[in-house]
Design a protein around this motif. Structure first.
Motif, short mmCIF file in Angstrom:
data_model
loop_
_atom_site.label_atom_id
_atom_site.label_comp_id
_atom_site.label_asym_id
_atom_site.label_seq_id
_atom_site.Cartn_x
_atom_site.Cartn_y
_atom_site.Cartn_z
N GLY A 164 -32.72 25.33 15.63
CA GLY A 164 -32.13 24.70 14.45
C GLY A 164 -31.55 23.34 14.78
N CYS A 165 -30.93 23.23 15.97
CA CYS A 165 -30.41 21.94 16.42
C CYS A 165 -31.55 20.95 16.61
CB CYS A 165 -29.65 22.13 17.73
SG CYS A 165 -29.07 20.60 18.48
N ARG A 166 -32.66 21.43 17.17
CA ARG A 166 -33.82 20.55 17.36
C ARG A 166 -34.37 20.10 16.01
NH1 ARG A 166 -37.04 24.69 20.72
NH2 ARG A 166 -38.83 23.46 20.00
N ALA A 167 -34.39 21.01 15.02
CA ALA A 167 -34.87 20.65 13.69
C ALA A 167 -33.98 19.58 13.06
CB ALA A 167 -34.92 21.89 12.81
N ALA A 168 -32.66 19.71 13.27
CA ALA A 168 -31.73 18.72 12.72
C ALA A 168 -31.99 17.35 13.34
CB ALA A 168 -30.30 19.15 12.97
N LEU A 169 -32.25 17.33 14.65
CA LEU A 169 -32.52 16.06 15.33
C LEU A 169 -33.86 15.48 14.86
CD1 LEU A 169 -31.33 17.01 18.93
CD2 LEU A 169 -30.19 15.46 17.32
N ALA B 223 -35.19 15.98 11.92
CA ALA B 223 -34.97 15.50 10.55
C ALA B 223 -34.23 14.17 10.55
CB ALA B 223 -34.18 16.55 9.77
N GLN B 224 -33.25 14.05 11.45
CA GLN B 224 -32.51 12.78 11.56
C GLN B 224 -33.44 11.65 11.96
OE1 GLN B 224 -29.71 12.39 14.84
NE2 GLN B 224 -28.25 11.40 13.47
#
Length: 214
Positions: free
Chosen positions: A201-206, A208-209
Motif C-alpha cells: 500500500g505504501c508503494r502504491a501511494a508512492l 500514485a504520487q
C-alpha cells in the motif's frame, strides 16, 4: 467452504491463516481442509501447536507435490482423511467466571457478558463415496482450499490473470489503466499477509504520487 457455521465462527476457531492463528490452539485438536501444497504446508506448520492435525480432502488423491504428501504421512501428528467433505461447523459458548452482573466503578457502569464468545467445538463430515456422516471433535478449522481474489468489480477496467489477480508492471503497483494502482491480496498470490499488504500500500501511494507529479 460455504457451510453452516463457517461465517459465524470465523475468528473464533475458523481461520484462513495458520501463521496468524496457529498458536491460539496449542495442545488442541486442529482440522485443515484442502488438498494442495498450501493445505499441507499449513498442516505441517500446525503440528508445532496442535495435539493432533487432521487434513480433510474431498478426493482420494492430492494436488500437493509428492514430497509434501510424504512429509505429512511421515508425521505422526497428522491424520489424512480423504473422500471427505465438511458439511457444517458447530460452536459452543462457555460460561465465564462472572455472573454477567455490571462492574461497579464510580461514575461508570460496565456491562459484562455472562458467556464467552462461541468457539469451534466440532465439525460434521460426510464421506463422498459411501455417504456416511460423522462428527469430528476439533477446536480449530483452517480452510486452505485456495483463494479467489475479490476483483470482479475491476473486470474490464484493469488487466487480470486467469485466476482473477490484478496484473501489475514488475515490482510496481502500476496496472494497465493509467492512474489506477493495485496493492495487497488482489495482487499478491504468495504471501497474503497484512504486513506485506501494508507495505505494498505504501508503494502504491508512492506510485500514485509519482503519477500525479509527472
Amino acid at each position: 467452504l460455504g457451510v453452516p457455521g463457517e461465517q459465524e465462527l470465523s475468528g473464533h476457531g475458523v481461520s484462513y491463516c495458520a501463521t496468524c492463528d496457529g498458536f491460539f490452539f496449542r495442545n488442541k485438536p486442529i482440522v485443515v481442509v484442502g488438498g494442495g501444497d498450501s493445505a499441507f504446508e499449513e498442516a505441517l506448520f500446525l503440528t508445532r501447536f496442535g495435539s493432533s492435525v487432521t487434513l480433510i480432502h474431498r478426493r482420494d488423491s492430492f494436488r500437493a507435490s509428492q514430497i509434501m504428501v510424504d512429509r505429512a504421512k511421515a508425521n505422526p501428528t497428522i491424520t489424512l482423511l480423504t473422500n471427505t467433505v465438511v458439511t457444517s461447523i458447530t460452536g459452543t459458548s462457555s460460561p465465564t467466571q462472572n455472573t454477567g452482573a455490571p462492574i461497579a466503578i464510580p461514575g461508570l457502569t460496565i456491562k459484562r457478558p455472562a458467556v464467552a464468545p462461541a468457539s469451534v467445538s466440532s465439525i460434521a463430515v460426510r464421506n463422498v463415496v459411501t455417504g456416511e456422516e460423522n462428527t469430528l471433535d476439533t477446536n480449530a478449522v483452517f480452510v486452505a482450499i485456495g483463494h479467489t481474489p475479490a476483483t470482479d468489480f475491476a473486470a474490464g477496467v484493469v488487466d487480470r490473470d486467469n485466476d482473477g489477480y490484478v496484473v501489475v508492471q514488475g515490482a510496481s503497483t502500476v496496472t494497465s489503466a493509467p492512474g489506477i494502482f493495485a496493492a495487497g491480496d488482489c495482487v499478491d498470490r504468495t504471501y497474503r499477509q497484512a504486513i506485506s499488504a501494508a507495505g505494498m500500500g505504501c508503494r502504491a501511494a508512492l506510485d500514485a504520487q509519482a503519477y500525479l507529479t509527472d
